[in-house]
Design a protein around this motif. Structure first.
Motif, PDB file in Angstrom:
ATOM      1  N   LEU A  65       0.831  -1.199   0.000  1.00  8.26           N
ATOM      2  CA  LEU A  65       0.000   0.000   0.000  1.00  8.26           C
ATOM      3  C   LEU A  65       0.865   1.248   0.000  1.00  8.26           C
ATOM      4  CD1 LEU A  65      -2.837   1.258   0.170  1.00  8.26           C
ATOM      5  CD2 LEU A  65      -2.605   1.154   2.661  1.00  8.26           C
ATOM      6  N   GLU A  66       1.931   1.224   0.770  1.00  8.72           N
ATOM      7  CA  GLU A  66       2.818   2.383   0.920  1.00  8.72           C
ATOM      8  C   GLU A  66       4.267   1.938   0.792  1.00  8.72           C
ATOM      9  OE1 GLU A  66      -0.078   4.676   4.122  1.00  8.72           O
ATOM     10  OE2 GLU A  66       1.745   3.706   4.830  1.00  8.72           O
ATOM     11  N   GLU A  67       5.148   2.902   0.628  1.00 15.85           N
ATOM     12  CA  GLU A  67       6.561   2.538   0.533  1.00 15.85           C
ATOM     13  C   GLU A  67       7.127   2.203   1.907  1.00 15.85           C
ATOM     14  OE1 GLU A  67       9.329   6.449   0.554  1.00 15.85           O
ATOM     15  OE2 GLU A  67       8.187   6.143  -1.293  1.00 15.85           O
ATOM     16  N   ALA A  68       8.173   1.404   1.884  1.00 15.70           N
ATOM     17  CA  ALA A  68       8.872   1.007   3.105  1.00 15.70           C
ATOM     18  C   ALA A  68      10.314   0.711   2.724  1.00 15.70           C
ATOM     19  CB  ALA A  68       8.227  -0.227   3.719  1.00 15.70           C
ATOM     20  N   THR A  69      11.207   0.865   3.680  1.00 17.40           N
ATOM     21  CA  THR A  69      12.600   0.493   3.461  1.00 17.40           C
ATOM     22  C   THR A  69      12.995  -0.525   4.508  1.00 17.40           C
ATOM     23  OG1 THR A  69      13.137   2.653   2.513  1.00 17.40           O
ATOM     24  CG2 THR A  69      14.981   1.327   3.326  1.00 17.40           C
ATOM     25  N   LEU A  70      13.530  -1.633   4.029  1.00 16.30           N
ATOM     26  CA  LEU A  70      14.015  -2.683   4.921  1.00 16.30           C
ATOM     27  C   LEU A  70      15.526  -2.574   4.993  1.00 16.30           C
ATOM     28  CD1 LEU A  70      11.303  -3.953   3.524  1.00 16.30           C
ATOM     29  CD2 LEU A  70      12.146  -6.001   4.600  1.00 16.30           C
ATOM     30  N   ALA A  71      16.031  -2.235   6.162  1.00 21.67           N
ATOM     31  CA  ALA A  71      17.471  -2.180   6.370  1.00 21.67           C
ATOM     32  C   ALA A  71      18.030  -3.594   6.225  1.00 21.67           C
ATOM     33  CB  ALA A  71      17.775  -1.623   7.763  1.00 21.67           C
ATOM     34  N   PRO A  72      19.336  -3.736   6.015  1.00 28.98           N
ATOM     35  CA  PRO A  72      19.922  -5.068   5.952  1.00 28.98           C
ATOM     36  C   PRO A  72      19.559  -5.881   7.202  1.00 28.98           C
ATOM     37  CG  PRO A  72      21.518  -3.440   5.262  1.00 28.98           C
ATOM     38  CD  PRO A  72      20.326  -2.680   5.797  1.00 28.98           C
ATOM     39  N   ALA A  73      19.182  -7.128   6.994  1.00 29.06           N
ATOM     40  CA  ALA A  73      18.830  -8.075   8.066  1.00 29.06           C
ATOM     41  C   ALA A  73      17.686  -7.569   8.950  1.00 29.06           C
ATOM     42  CB  ALA A  73      20.048  -8.408   8.917  1.00 29.06           C
ATOM     43  N   ALA A  74      16.806  -6.738   8.389  1.00 26.59           N
ATOM     44  CA  ALA A  74      15.670  -6.198   9.150  1.00 26.59           C
ATOM     45  C   ALA A  74      14.365  -6.710   8.566  1.00 26.59           C
ATOM     46  CB  ALA A  74      15.691  -4.672   9.123  1.00 26.59           C
ATOM     47  N   GLY A  77      17.010 -11.086  -2.001  1.00 30.93           N
ATOM     48  CA  GLY A  77      17.063 -11.749  -0.694  1.00 30.93           C
ATOM     49  C   GLY A  77      15.883 -11.408   0.191  1.00 30.93           C
ATOM     50  N   ILE A  78      14.752 -11.038  -0.416  1.00 36.75           N
ATOM     51  CA  ILE A  78      13.566 -10.673   0.359  1.00 36.75           C
ATOM     52  C   ILE A  78      12.698 -11.914   0.555  1.00 36.75           C
ATOM     53  CG2 ILE A  78      11.488  -9.229   0.450  1.00 36.75           C
ATOM     54  CD1 ILE A  78      14.205  -7.733   0.747  1.00 36.75           C
ATOM     55  N   SER A  79      12.353 -12.185   1.798  1.00 30.35           N
ATOM     56  CA  SER A  79      11.520 -13.332   2.133  1.00 30.35           C
ATOM     57  C   SER A  79      10.444 -12.882   3.102  1.00 30.35           C
ATOM     58  CB  SER A  79      12.384 -14.439   2.748  1.00 30.35           C
ATOM     59  OG  SER A  79      11.622 -15.641   2.859  1.00 30.35           O
ATOM     60  N   LEU A  80       9.734 -13.835   3.678  1.00 28.62           N
ATOM     61  CA  LEU A  80       8.724 -13.541   4.685  1.00 28.62           C
ATOM     62  C   LEU A  80       9.180 -14.116   6.014  1.00 28.62           C
ATOM     63  CD1 LEU A  80       5.393 -14.334   2.803  1.00 28.62           C
ATOM     64  CD2 LEU A  80       6.685 -12.208   2.860  1.00 28.62           C
ATOM     65  N   VAL A  81       8.944 -13.374   7.086  1.00 26.57           N
ATOM     66  CA  VAL A  81       9.330 -13.837   8.417  1.00 26.57           C
ATOM     67  C   VAL A  81       8.577 -15.109   8.769  1.00 26.57           C
ATOM     68  CG1 VAL A  81       9.369 -13.240  10.865  1.00 26.57           C
ATOM     69  CG2 VAL A  81       9.910 -11.491   9.160  1.00 26.57           C
ATOM     70  N   ASN A  82       7.319 -15.173   8.440  1.00 24.56           N
ATOM     71  CA  ASN A  82       6.459 -16.293   8.843  1.00 24.56           C
ATOM     72  C   ASN A  82       5.966 -17.098   7.651  1.00 24.56           C
ATOM     73  OD1 ASN A  82       4.885 -14.149   7.926  1.00 24.56           O
ATOM     74  ND2 ASN A  82       3.107 -14.845   9.071  1.00 24.56           N
ATOM     75  N   ALA A  83       6.860 -17.375   6.719  1.00 21.25           N
ATOM     76  CA  ALA A  83       6.426 -18.068   5.505  1.00 21.25           C
ATOM     77  C   ALA A  83       6.082 -19.527   5.791  1.00 21.25           C
ATOM     78  CB  ALA A  83       7.514 -18.000   4.440  1.00 21.25           C
ATOM     79  N   PRO A  84       4.919 -20.001   5.396  1.00 25.61           N
ATOM     80  CA  PRO A  84       3.845 -19.167   4.868  1.00 25.61           C
ATOM     81  C   PRO A  84       3.035 -18.519   5.990  1.00 25.61           C
ATOM     82  CG  PRO A  84       3.147 -21.452   4.848  1.00 25.61           C
ATOM     83  CD  PRO A  84       4.564 -21.434   5.373  1.00 25.61           C
ATOM     84  N   ARG A 120      22.856  -4.625   1.916  1.00 28.60           N
ATOM     85  CA  ARG A 120      22.067  -3.644   1.176  1.00 28.60           C
ATOM     86  C   ARG A 120      20.639  -3.532   1.693  1.00 28.60           C
ATOM     87  NH1 ARG A 120      25.107  -6.364  -2.413  1.00 28.60           N
ATOM     88  NH2 ARG A 120      23.487  -7.864  -2.860  1.00 28.60           N
ATOM     89  N   PRO A 121      20.158  -2.298   1.873  1.00 30.30           N
ATOM     90  CA  PRO A 121      18.743  -2.123   2.205  1.00 30.30           C
ATOM     91  C   PRO A 121      17.899  -2.419   0.966  1.00 30.30           C
ATOM     92  CG  PRO A 121      19.811   0.008   1.944  1.00 30.30           C
ATOM     93  CD  PRO A 121      20.882  -1.040   1.807  1.00 30.30           C
ATOM     94  N   TYR A 122      16.606  -2.650   1.192  1.00 31.51           N
ATOM     95  CA  TYR A 122      15.687  -2.882   0.090  1.00 31.51           C
ATOM     96  C   TYR A 122      14.520  -1.929   0.230  1.00 31.51           C
ATOM     97  CZ  TYR A 122      12.477  -4.946  -3.189  1.00 31.51           C
ATOM     98  OH  TYR A 122      11.609  -5.111  -4.242  1.00 31.51           O
ATOM     99  N   ARG A 123      14.197  -1.222  -0.845  1.00 24.62           N
ATOM    100  CA  ARG A 123      13.098  -0.255  -0.833  1.00 24.62           C
ATOM    101  C   ARG A 123      11.879  -0.853  -1.520  1.00 24.62           C
ATOM    102  NH1 ARG A 123      11.007   3.300  -4.307  1.00 24.62           N
ATOM    103  NH2 ARG A 123       9.871   5.049  -3.438  1.00 24.62           N
TER     104      ARG A 123
END
Length: 155
Positions: free
Chosen positions: A42-51, A82-89, A111-114
């Motif tokens: 819905l909105e933008e977010a930035t994931l810091a490395p290992a966050a 390297g983007i995954s889900l914490v509680n997959a599935p 690297r962060p991910y936007r």
């Protein structure tokens, strides 16, 4: 805006979706016949490395009775960033009516991910459930595998 066609596709059940925010995008298949429906940020977010981050979709869904919704990672995001889900599935029970939120995790340690608004961030797969009754037993039946666990089937 007119109501969407609620008729199920020829090969499945209908999924009712409530748009909680006018900016929200409805789940959609990238290709006809795909199992997964893409979920969008819905909105933008930035994931810091290992966050990790809880990303809102702005939608609520009504999973059909006798089914469950599984929120799964997108393979392209995993492979490229390297983007995954914490509680997959992630599990959406048929009685849940709140907003679908995706718990993203950046496995990259450098690297962060936007995430931009509208990005495809996960996929929703609706599966039929087999009802089971829990029965306590004194022992389980024999099987070829037995109690062998992780890695027991070889390399």
């Amino acid at each position: 805006m007119s109501a969407p066609d609620r008729a199920p596709p020829a090969w499945g059940a209908a999924l009712s979706v409530l748009r909680l925010d006018p900016r929200a995008r409805l789940p959609a298949r990238a290709h006809s016949g795909d199992a997964g429906l893409d979920l969008h940020a819905l909105e933008e977010a930035t994931l810091a490395p290992a966050a990790r981050a809880e990303v809102h979709t702005g939608i609520a869904v009504e999973i059909p009775a006798g089914h469950a919704g599984l929120v799964l990672p997108r393979s392209g995001l995993a492979a490229r960033h390297g983007i995954s889900l914490v509680n997959a599935p992630g599990l959406i029970d048929p009685g849940y009516r709140g907003e679908v939120r995706v718990l993203l995790f950046n496995t990259d340690r450098e690297r962060p991910y936007r995430v931009a608004a509208g990005d495809r961030i996960a996929q929703l797969v609706v599966v039929a459930l087999a009802p089971v009754a829990v029965t306590e037993v004194a022992e389980l039946s024999e099987s070829d595998r037995g109690a062998a666990g992780f890695g027991s089937s070889g390399g």
